[in-house]
Design a protein around this motif. Structure first.
Motif, PDB file in Angstrom:
ATOM      1  N   LEU A   2       0.828  -1.204   0.000  1.00  0.00           N
ATOM      2  CA  LEU A   2       0.000   0.000   0.000  1.00  0.00           C
ATOM      3  C   LEU A   2       0.863   1.255   0.000  1.00  0.00           C
ATOM      4  N   ALA A   3       1.935   1.239   0.796  1.00  0.00           N
ATOM      5  CA  ALA A   3       2.819   2.395   0.883  1.00  0.00           C
ATOM      6  C   ALA A   3       3.502   2.669  -0.449  1.00  0.00           C
ATOM      7  N   LYS A   4       3.810   1.607  -1.172  1.00  0.00           N
ATOM      8  CA  LYS A   4       4.471   1.763  -2.479  1.00  0.00           C
ATOM      9  C   LYS A   4       3.466   1.873  -3.621  1.00  0.00           C
ATOM     10  N   ARG A   5       2.199   1.888  -3.280  1.00  0.00           N
ATOM     11  CA  ARG A   5       1.099   2.012  -4.245  1.00  0.00           C
ATOM     12  C   ARG A   5       1.083   0.858  -5.242  1.00  0.00           C
ATOM     13  N   ARG A   6       1.652  -0.277  -4.835  1.00  0.00           N
ATOM     14  CA  ARG A   6       1.506  -1.491  -5.637  1.00  0.00           C
ATOM     15  C   ARG A   6       0.070  -2.006  -5.534  1.00  0.00           C
ATOM     16  N   GLU A   7      -0.564  -1.668  -4.415  1.00  0.00           N
ATOM     17  CA  GLU A   7      -1.997  -1.898  -4.250  1.00  0.00           C
ATOM     18  C   GLU A   7      -2.636  -0.521  -4.154  1.00  0.00           C
ATOM     19  N   PRO A   8      -3.043   0.034  -5.287  1.00  0.00           N
ATOM     20  CA  PRO A   8      -3.550   1.411  -5.285  1.00  0.00           C
ATOM     21  C   PRO A   8      -4.931   1.513  -4.654  1.00  0.00           C
ATOM     22  N   VAL A   9      -5.202   2.660  -4.033  1.00  0.00           N
ATOM     23  CA  VAL A   9      -6.511   2.950  -3.440  1.00  0.00           C
ATOM     24  C   VAL A   9      -7.046   4.200  -4.124  1.00  0.00           C
ATOM     25  N   THR A  10      -8.005   4.010  -4.996  1.00  0.00           N
ATOM     26  CA  THR A  10      -8.535   5.119  -5.780  1.00  0.00           C
ATOM     27  C   THR A  10      -9.153   6.178  -4.880  1.00  0.00           C
ATOM     28  N   GLY A  11      -8.787   7.427  -5.146  1.00  0.00           N
ATOM     29  CA  GLY A  11      -9.282   8.534  -4.342  1.00  0.00           C
ATOM     30  C   GLY A  11      -8.444   8.810  -3.118  1.00  0.00           C
ATOM     31  N   VAL A  12      -7.483   7.930  -2.848  1.00  0.00           N
ATOM     32  CA  VAL A  12      -6.634   8.088  -1.659  1.00  0.00           C
ATOM     33  C   VAL A  12      -5.157   8.108  -2.078  1.00  0.00           C
ATOM     34  N   SER A  13      -4.624   6.968  -2.462  1.00  0.00           N
ATOM     35  CA  SER A  13      -3.231   6.935  -2.907  1.00  0.00           C
ATOM     36  C   SER A  13      -3.109   7.212  -4.397  1.00  0.00           C
ATOM     37  N   GLU A  14      -4.194   7.051  -5.127  1.00  0.00           N
ATOM     38  CA  GLU A  14      -4.244   7.393  -6.549  1.00  0.00           C
ATOM     39  C   GLU A  14      -5.430   8.313  -6.796  1.00  0.00           C
ATOM     40  N   PHE A  15      -5.209   9.337  -7.611  1.00  0.00           N
ATOM     41  CA  PHE A  15      -6.246  10.294  -7.999  1.00  0.00           C
ATOM     42  C   PHE A  15      -6.939  10.941  -6.800  1.00  0.00           C
ATOM     43  N   PRO A  16      -6.170  11.407  -5.807  1.00  0.00           N
ATOM     44  CA  PRO A  16      -6.796  12.108  -4.679  1.00  0.00           C
ATOM     45  C   PRO A  16      -7.288  13.487  -5.117  1.00  0.00           C
ATOM     46  N   HIS A  17      -8.237  13.987  -4.383  1.00  0.00           N
ATOM     47  CA  HIS A  17      -8.827  15.293  -4.695  1.00  0.00           C
ATOM     48  C   HIS A  17      -8.756  16.154  -3.444  1.00  0.00           C
ATOM     49  N   LEU A  18      -7.763  17.040  -3.390  1.00  0.00           N
ATOM     50  CA  LEU A  18      -7.540  17.837  -2.182  1.00  0.00           C
ATOM     51  C   LEU A  18      -8.689  18.784  -1.886  1.00  0.00           C
ATOM     52  N   ALA A  19      -9.368  19.231  -2.923  1.00  0.00           N
ATOM     53  CA  ALA A  19     -10.417  20.233  -2.710  1.00  0.00           C
ATOM     54  C   ALA A  19     -11.790  19.607  -2.509  1.00  0.00           C
ATOM     55  N   GLU A  20     -11.863  18.296  -2.296  1.00  0.00           N
ATOM     56  CA  GLU A  20     -13.163  17.655  -2.145  1.00  0.00           C
ATOM     57  C   GLU A  20     -13.888  18.185  -0.904  1.00  0.00           C
ATOM     58  N   LYS A  21     -15.212  18.262  -1.019  1.00  0.00           N
ATOM     59  CA  LYS A  21     -16.021  18.710   0.113  1.00  0.00           C
ATOM     60  C   LYS A  21     -16.215  17.535   1.064  1.00  0.00           C
TER      61      LYS A  21
ATOM     62  N   ALA B 267      -2.704   4.874   6.518  1.00  0.00           N
ATOM     63  CA  ALA B 267      -1.450   5.621   6.467  1.00  0.00           C
ATOM     64  C   ALA B 267      -1.636   6.942   5.722  1.00  0.00           C
ATOM     65  N   TYR B 268      -2.363   6.900   4.614  1.00  0.00           N
ATOM     66  CA  TYR B 268      -2.596   8.123   3.843  1.00  0.00           C
ATOM     67  C   TYR B 268      -3.580   9.040   4.554  1.00  0.00           C
ATOM     68  N   GLU B 269      -4.520   8.453   5.269  1.00  0.00           N
ATOM     69  CA  GLU B 269      -5.477   9.256   6.038  1.00  0.00           C
ATOM     70  C   GLU B 269      -4.742  10.071   7.105  1.00  0.00           C
ATOM     71  N   ALA B 270      -3.731   9.476   7.729  1.00  0.00           N
ATOM     72  CA  ALA B 270      -2.953  10.200   8.744  1.00  0.00           C
ATOM     73  C   ALA B 270      -2.227  11.389   8.119  1.00  0.00           C
ATOM     74  N   LEU B 271      -1.710  11.213   6.903  1.00  0.00           N
ATOM     75  CA  LEU B 271      -1.023  12.310   6.218  1.00  0.00           C
ATOM     76  C   LEU B 271      -2.008  13.415   5.845  1.00  0.00           C
ATOM     77  N   ARG B 272      -3.166  13.015   5.335  1.00  0.00           N
ATOM     78  CA  ARG B 272      -4.168  14.016   4.956  1.00  0.00           C
ATOM     79  C   ARG B 272      -4.678  14.770   6.180  1.00  0.00           C
ATOM     80  N   ALA B 273      -4.785  14.081   7.310  1.00  0.00           N
ATOM     81  CA  ALA B 273      -5.236  14.748   8.536  1.00  0.00           C
ATOM     82  C   ALA B 273      -4.223  15.811   8.968  1.00  0.00           C
ATOM     83  N   ARG B 274      -2.932  15.518   8.823  1.00  0.00           N
ATOM     84  CA  ARG B 274      -1.905  16.515   9.146  1.00  0.00           C
ATOM     85  C   ARG B 274      -2.054  17.739   8.244  1.00  0.00           C
ATOM     86  N   SER B 275      -2.293  17.492   6.963  1.00  0.00           N
ATOM     87  CA  SER B 275      -2.467  18.606   6.025  1.00  0.00           C
ATOM     88  C   SER B 275      -3.708  19.426   6.358  1.00  0.00           C
TER      89      SER B 275
END
Length: 606
Positions: free
Chosen positions: A435-454, A477-485
């Motif tokens: 997951l960290a290396k995006r070998r298992e992609p998560v659409t909307g999270v690790s791939e094609f995220p949308h920072l301005a989403e409501k 793991a990505y949720e923790a990063l987005r929460a920091r942002s």
């Protein structure tokens, strides 16, 4: 799978039959032309995909991939289904989960396609005393009720029986499951069940067997093991060990083997990996049939299955994508032969579902049954050389894990010794790397995220029971990063930024610039592509271009960025030795580590 027409005419009859070795040689030739020189004998492995549990999905399956006879639907070993008619009559049972005391929501579900109820009861759900009010207006002789009450199972079961009696529901018409699962409760909470739990479970089973023929007393819930990061084989192995433990307790408590087998229902996770889910349910039935055979009751070994769309695959960010995930999972559960299917609402991770998300959840099954007609064919995946091979390999791997648990003294002992927890954690650690290396992609999270989403906001849901095995999610793991942002945005009015310095024409830099922008947004970092570095408001920069232009311009561009104030310069591409470049980002890099380090350097608090 190739099937000749009735007249035996084959359109390829005039051509010599191709062999597997010829195919391998052709594959090796194609790989060689693409720069990968492999021997003919290894060509097939080069195109294989690694799965969990040491399994591999090969690129080609043929009739030579022999597997044990799966039998016929409704007959041992029940691989193709527990009932001869399958779900062809009316589709699978659409079972909706409710965790709040909302009678209106319950009736709305039942009036619009839901055929049974799954109720969370107790401190983390509906109070036992509220059951009667929650079921007001429900025709209990038509809508089965499945309880999930944890340590309050006995009290909840007594209340449900009392409701049956008060409303005049004939014992033979009442249907559902009392949800007794002391081992599952221990896995969830970490609290070893006391001496009264198993005798209480036996008493409930005896009462159901003697008085309520359509009510089962015991649920073997495999979700705690799946939700702790377990693999498919580990989930099956734990479920098998739990089922065997309950069989022993019920038969020692006076039930016959046939009666004990009839008191168990198994609950599994259905994921968006459709083939693994299909094979899981088929393998589970084969494994349980083997247990029934060993107990001397092969004809009673049809496993009743309740499939639940996986909470591990659900995401908080861009939750609308969860609709796609649950649709694939539901399709796989139905094709795999699940008797009941529960679709978690797309906002499951955010709190209590609203009326819209509940409608989408129940309609997922309705559309697949009524419009796609998935239930009209029994075991449609049966006969596929790939599915049959995967079913067999998965059953073998699950049996090995089951034997490991049995050698440890059974599921209760394996939980208390930490064996189960360690094995599940080890599997999740490996999956987390992918997951960290995006070998298992998560659409909307690790791939094609949308920072301005409501953000989607929901009322808080009751806190799920905890204290035992952990609950994991693919996006954590990505949720923790987005929460920091998000916290940085709230505190400063702006997100952390990185300036993307594109070198050369669009044809040279577009691919890597797009890749880098996608990567940065997965960690909540805003990519800036317009204007100069000084105008960007960023403290870091990343060079984006082709390998050829890097050779000509990378070092001078890095020097210019540093002179303009960049404290850190990255380069989008494979690691090299360019002066002035600090880090490299590329496909297959540890995205979580790269993004964590970037936020740390930019002073974004954790």
């Amino acid at each position: 799978m190739t099937v000749l027409p009735d007249d035996g005419l084959s359109l390829a009859a005039e051509f010599p039959a191709a062999t597997h070795d010829q195919w391998r040689r052709l594959v090796a030739g194609v790989l060689s032309r693409s720069g990968k020189d492999v021997p003919d004998t290894e060509a097939e492995d080069a195109l294989s995909t690694a799965l969990e549990d040491g399994l591999r999905a090969r690129p080609l399956y043929t009739a030579a991939d022999a597997v044990p006879d799966p039998g016929l639907p409704g007959f041992a070993p029940f691989v193709r289904g527990g009932r001869a008619e399958g779900n062809t009559a009316s589709g699978w049972d659409v079972r909706q989960r409710h965790v709040a005391s909302d009678p209106e929501a319950v009736l709305t579900d039942l009036e619009n396609g839901v055929t049974s109820l799954w109720l969370a009861v107790g401190p983390t759900g509906v109070p036992v005393a509220e059951l009667d009010r929650l079921l007001q207006g429900v025709y209990l002789d038509l809508a089965p009720v499945a309880l999930d009450a944890g340590p309050e199972t006995s009290a909840a079961a007594d209340e449900l029986f009392a409701i049956f009696e008060r409303r005049g529901v004939a014992p033979e018409a009442a249907a559902g499951n009392l949800g007794a699962d002391p081992l599952g409760t221990e896995a969830r909470t970490g609290q070893a069940y006391d001496g009264d739990d198993l005798p209480g479970t036996v008493a409930l089973a005896r009462r159901c067997a003697e008085t309520y023929p359509q009510v089962r007393a015991v649920t073997v819930d495999a979700l705690p093991y799946h939700e702790a990061g377990g693999s498919t084989a580990q989930e099956l192995g734990c479920a098998l060990a739990g089922g065997v433990a309950y069989l022993r307790a019920l038969t020692e408590g006076g039930l016959t083997v046939e009666q004990a087998l009839g008191q168990l229902e198994f609950r599994y996770a259905a994921t968006a990996d459709q083939f693994l889910t299909i094979a899981k349910l088929r393998a589970a039935r084969r494994l349980w049939a083997r247990v029934a055979e060993a107990c001397g009751a092969p004809s009673a070994g049809a496993q009743r299955q309740h499939a639940v769309t996986s909470s591990v695959m659900m995401t908080s960010r861009d939750p609308w994508v969860n609709m796609l995930r649950t649709t694939i999972a539901t399709m796989a559960a139905g094709v795999g032969g699940a008797d009941s299917v529960s679709v978690l609402p797309f906002d499951h991770t955010l709190g209590l579902p609203d009326s819209f998300s509940r409608r989408i959840a129940r309609n997922t099954s309705t559309i697949l049954i009524e419009e796609s007609h998935l239930s009209r064919v029994i075991d449609p995946a049966g006969g596929s050389w790939y599915v049959e091979s995967l079913t067999d390999e998965l059953a073998q791997a699950a049996w090995e894990f089951f034997q490991e648990i049995e050698r440890a003294g059974g599921l209760a002992a394996a939980l208390r010794s930490g064996l189960v927890g360690r094995e599940l954690a080890a599997n999740w650690a490996e999956r987390s790397k992918r997951l960290a290396k995006r070998r298992e992609p998560v659409t909307g999270v690790s791939e094609f995220p949308h920072l301005a989403e409501k953000p989607v906001v929901r009322e808080p849901a009751p806190v799920a029971p905890g204290g035992g095995l952990p609950r994991v999610r693919r996006d954590e793991a990505y949720e923790a990063l987005r929460a920091r942002s998000d916290a940085h945005l709230a505190a400063t009015g702006a997100r952390p930024r990185v300036y993307l310095a594109a070198l050369g024409p669009a044809a040279a830099h577009t691919a890597r610039l797009t890749f880098t922008a996608n990567l940065l947004q997965a960690g909540g970092i805003e990519p800036v592509t317009e204007g100069s570095f000084e105008e960007s408001g960023a403290t870091e920069a990343c060079l984006c271009s082709s390998d050829a232009l890097y050779e000509e311009q990378a070092e001078s561009a890095a020097a210019a960025l540093r002179e303009a104030g960049a404290g850190h310069v990255a380069l989008a591409g494979r690691p090299g030795s360019y002066a002035g470049v600090d880090t490299y980002v590329f496909a297959g890099c540890d995205a979580v580590a790269v993004l964590t380090a970037a936020l740390d350097r930019m002073g974004v608090s954790s």
